[in-house]
Design a protein around this motif. Structure first.
Motif, PDB file in Angstrom:
ATOM      1  N   UNK A   1       0.841  -1.192   0.000  1.00 39.95           N
ATOM      2  CA  UNK A   1       0.000   0.000   0.000  1.00 39.95           C
ATOM      3  C   UNK A   1       0.880   1.247   0.000  1.00 39.95           C
ATOM      4  N   UNK A   2       0.418   2.324  -0.657  1.00 36.93           N
ATOM      5  CA  UNK A   2       1.180   3.571  -0.584  1.00 36.93           C
ATOM      6  C   UNK A   2       1.091   4.140   0.836  1.00 36.93           C
ATOM      7  N   UNK A   3       2.193   4.715   1.290  1.00 29.93           N
ATOM      8  CA  UNK A   3       2.222   5.270   2.655  1.00 29.93           C
ATOM      9  C   UNK A   3       2.974   6.586   2.651  1.00 29.93           C
ATOM     10  N   UNK A   4       2.816   7.302   3.741  1.00 36.51           N
ATOM     11  CA  UNK A   4       3.541   8.556   3.923  1.00 36.51           C
ATOM     12  C   UNK A   4       4.281   8.495   5.248  1.00 36.51           C
ATOM     13  N   UNK A   5       5.584   8.589   5.189  1.00 31.41           N
ATOM     14  CA  UNK A   5       6.394   8.597   6.399  1.00 31.41           C
ATOM     15  C   UNK A   5       6.459   9.998   6.979  1.00 31.41           C
ATOM     16  N   UNK A   6       5.909  10.157   8.159  1.00 29.19           N
ATOM     17  CA  UNK A   6       5.913  11.445   8.851  1.00 29.19           C
ATOM     18  C   UNK A   6       6.782  11.303  10.096  1.00 29.19           C
ATOM     19  N   UNK A   7       7.868  12.037  10.144  1.00 26.56           N
ATOM     20  CA  UNK A   7       8.812  11.885  11.249  1.00 26.56           C
ATOM     21  C   UNK A   7       8.352  12.554  12.531  1.00 26.56           C
ATOM     22  N   UNK A   8       7.252  13.280  12.468  1.00 24.49           N
ATOM     23  CA  UNK A   8       6.718  13.891  13.683  1.00 24.49           C
ATOM     24  C   UNK A   8       5.219  13.597  13.753  1.00 24.49           C
ATOM     25  N   UNK A   9       4.521  14.305  14.615  1.00 25.85           N
ATOM     26  CA  UNK A   9       3.084  14.079  14.807  1.00 25.85           C
ATOM     27  C   UNK A   9       2.225  15.208  14.249  1.00 25.85           C
ATOM     28  N   UNK A  10       2.789  16.037  13.409  1.00 22.77           N
ATOM     29  CA  UNK A  10       2.067  17.213  12.925  1.00 22.77           C
ATOM     30  C   UNK A  10       0.752  16.843  12.246  1.00 22.77           C
ATOM     31  N   UNK A  11       0.781  15.932  11.302  1.00 24.06           N
ATOM     32  CA  UNK A  11      -0.444  15.550  10.601  1.00 24.06           C
ATOM     33  C   UNK A  11      -1.352  14.763  11.543  1.00 24.06           C
ATOM     34  N   UNK A  12      -0.787  13.825  12.278  1.00 25.90           N
ATOM     35  CA  UNK A  12      -1.571  13.006  13.215  1.00 25.90           C
ATOM     36  C   UNK A  12      -2.361  13.877  14.185  1.00 25.90           C
ATOM     37  N   UNK A  13      -1.728  14.912  14.723  1.00 22.28           N
ATOM     38  CA  UNK A  13      -2.375  15.751  15.732  1.00 22.28           C
ATOM     39  C   UNK A  13      -3.510  16.584  15.177  1.00 22.28           C
ATOM     40  N   UNK A  14      -3.665  16.626  13.882  1.00 23.26           N
ATOM     41  CA  UNK A  14      -4.828  17.285  13.293  1.00 23.26           C
ATOM     42  C   UNK A  14      -6.057  16.378  13.379  1.00 23.26           C
ATOM     43  N   UNK A  15      -5.821  15.082  13.650  1.00 26.18           N
ATOM     44  CA  UNK A  15      -6.894  14.095  13.722  1.00 26.18           C
ATOM     45  C   UNK A  15      -7.143  13.589  15.150  1.00 26.18           C
ATOM     46  N   UNK A  16      -6.079  13.401  15.909  1.00 25.15           N
ATOM     47  CA  UNK A  16      -6.221  12.721  17.203  1.00 25.15           C
ATOM     48  C   UNK A  16      -5.153  13.179  18.183  1.00 25.15           C
ATOM     49  N   UNK A  17      -5.412  12.866  19.451  1.00 19.06           N
ATOM     50  CA  UNK A  17      -4.465  13.198  20.509  1.00 19.06           C
ATOM     51  C   UNK A  17      -3.594  12.006  20.874  1.00 19.06           C
ATOM     52  N   UNK A  18      -4.197  10.825  20.878  1.00 14.18           N
ATOM     53  CA  UNK A  18      -3.425   9.639  21.250  1.00 14.18           C
ATOM     54  C   UNK A  18      -4.071   8.395  20.662  1.00 14.18           C
ATOM     55  N   UNK A  19      -3.269   7.352  20.576  1.00 19.23           N
ATOM     56  CA  UNK A  19      -3.766   6.053  20.145  1.00 19.23           C
ATOM     57  C   UNK A  19      -3.618   5.789  18.660  1.00 19.23           C
ATOM     58  N   UNK A  20      -3.021   4.657  18.356  1.00 15.85           N
ATOM     59  CA  UNK A  20      -2.948   4.133  16.998  1.00 15.85           C
ATOM     60  C   UNK A  20      -3.177   2.638  17.089  1.00 15.85           C
ATOM     61  N   UNK A  21      -3.653   2.015  16.058  1.00 16.93           N
ATOM     62  CA  UNK A  21      -4.038   2.585  14.777  1.00 16.93           C
ATOM     63  C   UNK A  21      -5.309   3.425  14.887  1.00 16.93           C
ATOM     64  N   UNK A  22      -5.436   4.351  13.960  1.00 17.75           N
ATOM     65  CA  UNK A  22      -6.617   5.190  13.776  1.00 17.75           C
ATOM     66  C   UNK A  22      -7.000   5.072  12.319  1.00 17.75           C
ATOM     67  N   UNK A  23      -8.255   4.786  12.057  1.00 15.75           N
ATOM     68  CA  UNK A  23      -8.727   4.643  10.687  1.00 15.75           C
ATOM     69  C   UNK A  23      -9.969   5.513  10.514  1.00 15.75           C
TER      70      UNK A  23
END
Length: 168
Positions: A111-133
């Motif tokens: 699957x195509x993926x995006x490697x994000x070395x920080x939490x910048x994009x993640x924090x626009x969606x959630x505060x904690x916990x993975x996986x998130x779908x």
């Protein structure tokens, strides 16, 4: 009056605002936040470019046990629905492209993926916990949200995607 002011300030400080440094928590019915990521296949995907398509966004880290259980399930869902026009974005939470590529190769994930070395994009969606779908409609509205509690099954993910596809 002082109590009202204090409550107001707390709401402002703890609220979920776009680009809020403390992150936010998105739920069904919320719009996708503004973001843009570079994918492993060289394409650039943004919340704006997703409009007009049904999309599935998954946040993960390859060393997360729950993510390790979910990624093969997501691969099967990707194999089923990517040819039907569903766009899949797997976005890492604090993990670089090289580490993810190695993990994907070792585990036969394509699957195509995006490697994000920080939490910048993640924090626009959630505060904690993975996986998130997040399964999103053609207007960029979250129609279904899965977390690690419980980890979604293939059947649950497919069923949620089918519901969104029927609404197109």
């Amino acid at each position: 009056m002082k109590q009202i002011f204090t409550i107001f300030c707390c709401v402002i400080l703890l609220g979920c605002f776009k680009d809020h440094p403390f992150g936010c928590e998105l739920y069904v019915g919320d719009s996708l936040p503004d973001f843009e990521v570079l994918m492993s296949d060289g394409s650039s995907v943004s919340s704006e470019s997703l409009k007009g398509t049904v999309s599935v966004i998954m946040f993960f880290h390859s060393s997360c046990h729950d993510c390790q259980q979910t990624l093969p399930v997501m691969q099967a869902v990707y194999d089923e629905y990517s040819s039907k026009g569903v766009v899949f974005l797997l976005i890492s939470r604090s993990q670089n492209q090289t580490e993810i590529q190695s993990y994907f190769e070792q585990n036969a994930l394509n699957m195509p993926f995006s490697g994000q070395e920080d939490r910048t994009v993640y924090e626009k969606f959630a505060q904690s916990g993975i996986p998130r779908i997040y399964i999103n409609d053609i207007n960029g509205i979250i129609q279904c949200r899965f977390t690690d509690s419980p980890i979604p099954t293939y059947e649950e993910l497919c069923s949620a995607i089918e519901v969104v596809l029927q609404k197109r």
